[in-house]
Design a protein around this motif. Structure first.
Motif, PDB file in Angstrom:
ATOM      1  N   ALA A 164     116.936  66.382  55.763  1.00 43.90           N
ATOM      2  CA  ALA A 164     117.544  67.597  56.318  1.00 43.90           C
ATOM      3  C   ALA A 164     117.268  67.649  57.819  1.00 43.90           C
ATOM      4  CB  ALA A 164     116.966  68.833  55.629  1.00 43.90           C
ATOM      5  N   PRO A 165     118.245  68.129  58.609  1.00 42.00           N
ATOM      6  CA  PRO A 165     118.060  68.176  60.069  1.00 42.00           C
ATOM      7  C   PRO A 165     116.757  68.874  60.488  1.00 42.00           C
ATOM      8  CG  PRO A 165     120.329  68.676  59.538  1.00 42.00           C
ATOM      9  CD  PRO A 165     119.580  68.597  58.231  1.00 42.00           C
ATOM     10  N   GLU A 166     116.393  69.935  59.782  1.00 42.97           N
ATOM     11  CA  GLU A 166     115.171  70.667  60.165  1.00 42.97           C
ATOM     12  C   GLU A 166     113.893  69.881  59.831  1.00 42.97           C
ATOM     13  OE1 GLU A 166     116.501  72.188  56.109  1.00 42.97           O
ATOM     14  OE2 GLU A 166     117.504  71.853  58.029  1.00 42.97           O
ATOM     15  N   ASP A 167     113.999  68.819  59.043  1.00 43.64           N
ATOM     16  CA  ASP A 167     112.838  67.996  58.696  1.00 43.64           C
ATOM     17  C   ASP A 167     112.717  66.734  59.554  1.00 43.64           C
ATOM     18  OD1 ASP A 167     112.151  69.797  56.697  1.00 43.64           O
ATOM     19  OD2 ASP A 167     113.310  68.735  55.170  1.00 43.64           O
ATOM     20  N   TRP A 219     130.286  70.923  63.962  1.00 41.90           N
ATOM     21  CA  TRP A 219     129.050  71.628  64.263  1.00 41.90           C
ATOM     22  C   TRP A 219     128.456  72.371  63.069  1.00 41.90           C
ATOM     23  CZ3 TRP A 219     131.964  73.499  69.069  1.00 41.90           C
ATOM     24  CH2 TRP A 219     131.771  72.599  70.130  1.00 41.90           C
ATOM     25  N   PHE A 220     129.245  72.675  62.067  1.00 37.16           N
ATOM     26  CA  PHE A 220     128.762  73.554  60.998  1.00 37.16           C
ATOM     27  C   PHE A 220     128.768  72.898  59.624  1.00 37.16           C
ATOM     28  CE2 PHE A 220     130.586  76.132  64.416  1.00 37.16           C
ATOM     29  CZ  PHE A 220     129.439  76.813  64.797  1.00 37.16           C
ATOM     30  N   ALA A 221     128.991  71.600  59.564  1.00 36.83           N
ATOM     31  CA  ALA A 221     129.053  70.898  58.284  1.00 36.83           C
ATOM     32  C   ALA A 221     127.706  70.874  57.562  1.00 36.83           C
ATOM     33  CB  ALA A 221     129.549  69.468  58.479  1.00 36.83           C
ATOM     34  N   GLU A 222     126.627  70.987  58.297  1.00 34.94           N
ATOM     35  CA  GLU A 222     125.294  70.921  57.693  1.00 34.94           C
ATOM     36  C   GLU A 222     124.802  72.282  57.227  1.00 34.94           C
ATOM     37  OE1 GLU A 222     123.580  68.117  57.045  1.00 34.94           O
ATOM     38  OE2 GLU A 222     125.284  66.987  57.839  1.00 34.94           O
ATOM     39  N   GLY A 223     125.710  73.233  57.043  1.00 36.72           N
ATOM     40  CA  GLY A 223     125.306  74.529  56.512  1.00 36.72           C
ATOM     41  C   GLY A 223     125.236  75.645  57.525  1.00 36.72           C
ATOM     42  N   GLY A 224     125.488  75.358  58.785  1.00 33.91           N
ATOM     43  CA  GLY A 224     125.511  76.426  59.767  1.00 33.91           C
ATOM     44  C   GLY A 224     126.712  77.335  59.540  1.00 33.91           C
ATOM     45  N   VAL A 225     126.638  78.523  60.086  1.00 38.59           N
ATOM     46  CA  VAL A 225     127.716  79.493  59.933  1.00 38.59           C
ATOM     47  C   VAL A 225     128.434  79.623  61.278  1.00 38.59           C
ATOM     48  CG1 VAL A 225     128.254  81.908  59.426  1.00 38.59           C
ATOM     49  CG2 VAL A 225     126.449  80.728  58.152  1.00 38.59           C
ATOM     50  N   PRO A 226     129.756  79.453  61.298  1.00 35.63           N
ATOM     51  CA  PRO A 226     130.488  79.572  62.570  1.00 35.63           C
ATOM     52  C   PRO A 226     130.668  81.026  62.988  1.00 35.63           C
ATOM     53  CG  PRO A 226     132.001  79.042  60.801  1.00 35.63           C
ATOM     54  CD  PRO A 226     130.619  79.016  60.206  1.00 35.63           C
ATOM     55  N   SER A 227     129.564  81.697  63.185  1.00 38.05           N
ATOM     56  CA  SER A 227     129.593  83.104  63.610  1.00 38.05           C
ATOM     57  C   SER A 227     129.994  83.184  65.079  1.00 38.05           C
ATOM     58  CB  SER A 227     128.203  83.721  63.435  1.00 38.05           C
ATOM     59  OG  SER A 227     127.296  83.117  64.346  1.00 38.05           O
ATOM     60  N   PRO A 228     130.420  84.348  65.533  1.00 32.70           N
ATOM     61  CA  PRO A 228     130.721  84.480  66.959  1.00 32.70           C
ATOM     62  C   PRO A 228     129.534  84.078  67.848  1.00 32.70           C
ATOM     63  CG  PRO A 228     131.689  86.313  65.783  1.00 32.70           C
ATOM     64  CD  PRO A 228     130.833  85.557  64.791  1.00 32.70           C
ATOM     65  N   ARG A 229     128.304  84.395  67.424  1.00 35.33           N
ATOM     66  CA  ARG A 229     127.141  84.007  68.232  1.00 35.33           C
ATOM     67  C   ARG A 229     126.990  82.480  68.282  1.00 35.33           C
ATOM     68  NH1 ARG A 229     123.231  86.884  70.106  1.00 35.33           N
ATOM     69  NH2 ARG A 229     123.466  88.568  68.589  1.00 35.33           N
ATOM     70  N   ALA A 230     127.163  81.822  67.145  1.00 35.87           N
ATOM     71  CA  ALA A 230     127.055  80.362  67.120  1.00 35.87           C
ATOM     72  C   ALA A 230     128.140  79.726  67.984  1.00 35.87           C
ATOM     73  CB  ALA A 230     127.135  79.848  65.688  1.00 35.87           C
ATOM     74  N   LEU A 231     129.355  80.247  67.902  1.00 29.75           N
ATOM     75  CA  LEU A 231     130.442  79.722  68.734  1.00 29.75           C
ATOM     76  C   LEU A 231     130.161  79.974  70.215  1.00 29.75           C
ATOM     77  CD1 LEU A 231     133.489  80.747  66.547  1.00 29.75           C
ATOM     78  CD2 LEU A 231     132.564  78.452  66.880  1.00 29.75           C
ATOM     79  N   THR A 232     129.609  81.146  70.533  1.00 30.17           N
ATOM     80  CA  THR A 232     129.257  81.462  71.913  1.00 30.17           C
ATOM     81  C   THR A 232     128.207  80.494  72.439  1.00 30.17           C
ATOM     82  OG1 THR A 232     129.790  83.788  71.588  1.00 30.17           O
ATOM     83  CG2 THR A 232     128.349  83.272  73.439  1.00 30.17           C
ATOM     84  N   ASP A 233     127.220  80.178  71.601  1.00 34.63           N
ATOM     85  CA  ASP A 233     126.190  79.213  72.005  1.00 34.63           C
ATOM     86  C   ASP A 233     126.815  77.856  72.317  1.00 34.63           C
ATOM     87  OD1 ASP A 233     124.263  81.186  71.654  1.00 34.63           O
ATOM     88  OD2 ASP A 233     123.593  80.413  69.697  1.00 34.63           O
ATOM     89  N   HIS A 234     127.747  77.419  71.476  1.00 35.56           N
ATOM     90  CA  HIS A 234     128.405  76.138  71.737  1.00 35.56           C
ATOM     91  C   HIS A 234     129.275  76.210  72.991  1.00 35.56           C
ATOM     92  CE1 HIS A 234     127.104  73.536  68.536  1.00 35.56           C
ATOM     93  NE2 HIS A 234     127.264  74.525  67.671  1.00 35.56           N
ATOM     94  N   MET A 235     129.972  77.301  73.194  1.00 31.51           N
ATOM     95  CA  MET A 235     130.815  77.414  74.378  1.00 31.51           C
ATOM     96  C   MET A 235     129.974  77.428  75.653  1.00 31.51           C
ATOM     97  SD  MET A 235     133.871  77.104  73.426  1.00 31.51           S
ATOM     98  CE  MET A 235     133.258  76.073  72.106  1.00 31.51           C
ATOM     99  N   ALA A 236     128.782  78.012  75.585  1.00 29.41           N
ATOM    100  CA  ALA A 236     127.884  77.969  76.742  1.00 29.41           C
ATOM    101  C   ALA A 236     127.514  76.518  77.056  1.00 29.41           C
ATOM    102  CB  ALA A 236     126.634  78.802  76.479  1.00 29.41           C
TER     103      ALA A 236
END
Length: 107
Positions: free
Chosen positions: A100-103, A29-46
């Motif tokens: 890039a994913p955002e493009d 999930w974070f190989a493209e530069g995302g940060v595995p922050s608690p919020r990002a992990l929470t979003d994935h767990m949801a």
């Protein structure tokens, strides 16, 4: 993903051992530069909580995961050893390379 799902929808599914899915030990999930922050992990767990495992995951011709990591994680959390999967007979060429994913032109 719509094209891949369309290719897979009429193919038979089969049980695949979770141990054969190499991506569960990769930076998925974070190989493209995302940060595995608690919020990002929470979003994935949801998302993991909301998935429907009635839909099989999709593997490419080499057995690599193309779609379904949240379903894989749900299966792992449940203690399952197998998951339903569809394996494409031929790996499709990517629609975009070096973009890039955002493009990407998602609607």
């Amino acid at each position: 993903m719509r094209k891949i799902v369309a290719q897979a929808e009429h193919l038979p599914s089969h049980d695949v051992p979770l141990t054969e899915i190499a991506e569960i030990d990769e930076d998925w999930w974070f190989a493209e530069g995302g940060v595995p922050s608690p919020r990002a992990l929470t979003d994935h767990m949801a998302m993991v909580q909301q998935v429907d495992r009635a839909y099989p995951i999709i593997l490419d011709a080499e057995g690599r995961l193309m779609d379904g990591m949240h379903r894989v994680v749900q299966a792992l959390l449940a203690g399952d050893t197998m998951i339903k999967a569809i394996r494409l007979p031929r790996t499709p060429e990517p629609d975009f390379v070096g973009v890039a994913p955002e493009d990407l032109p998602y609607d």
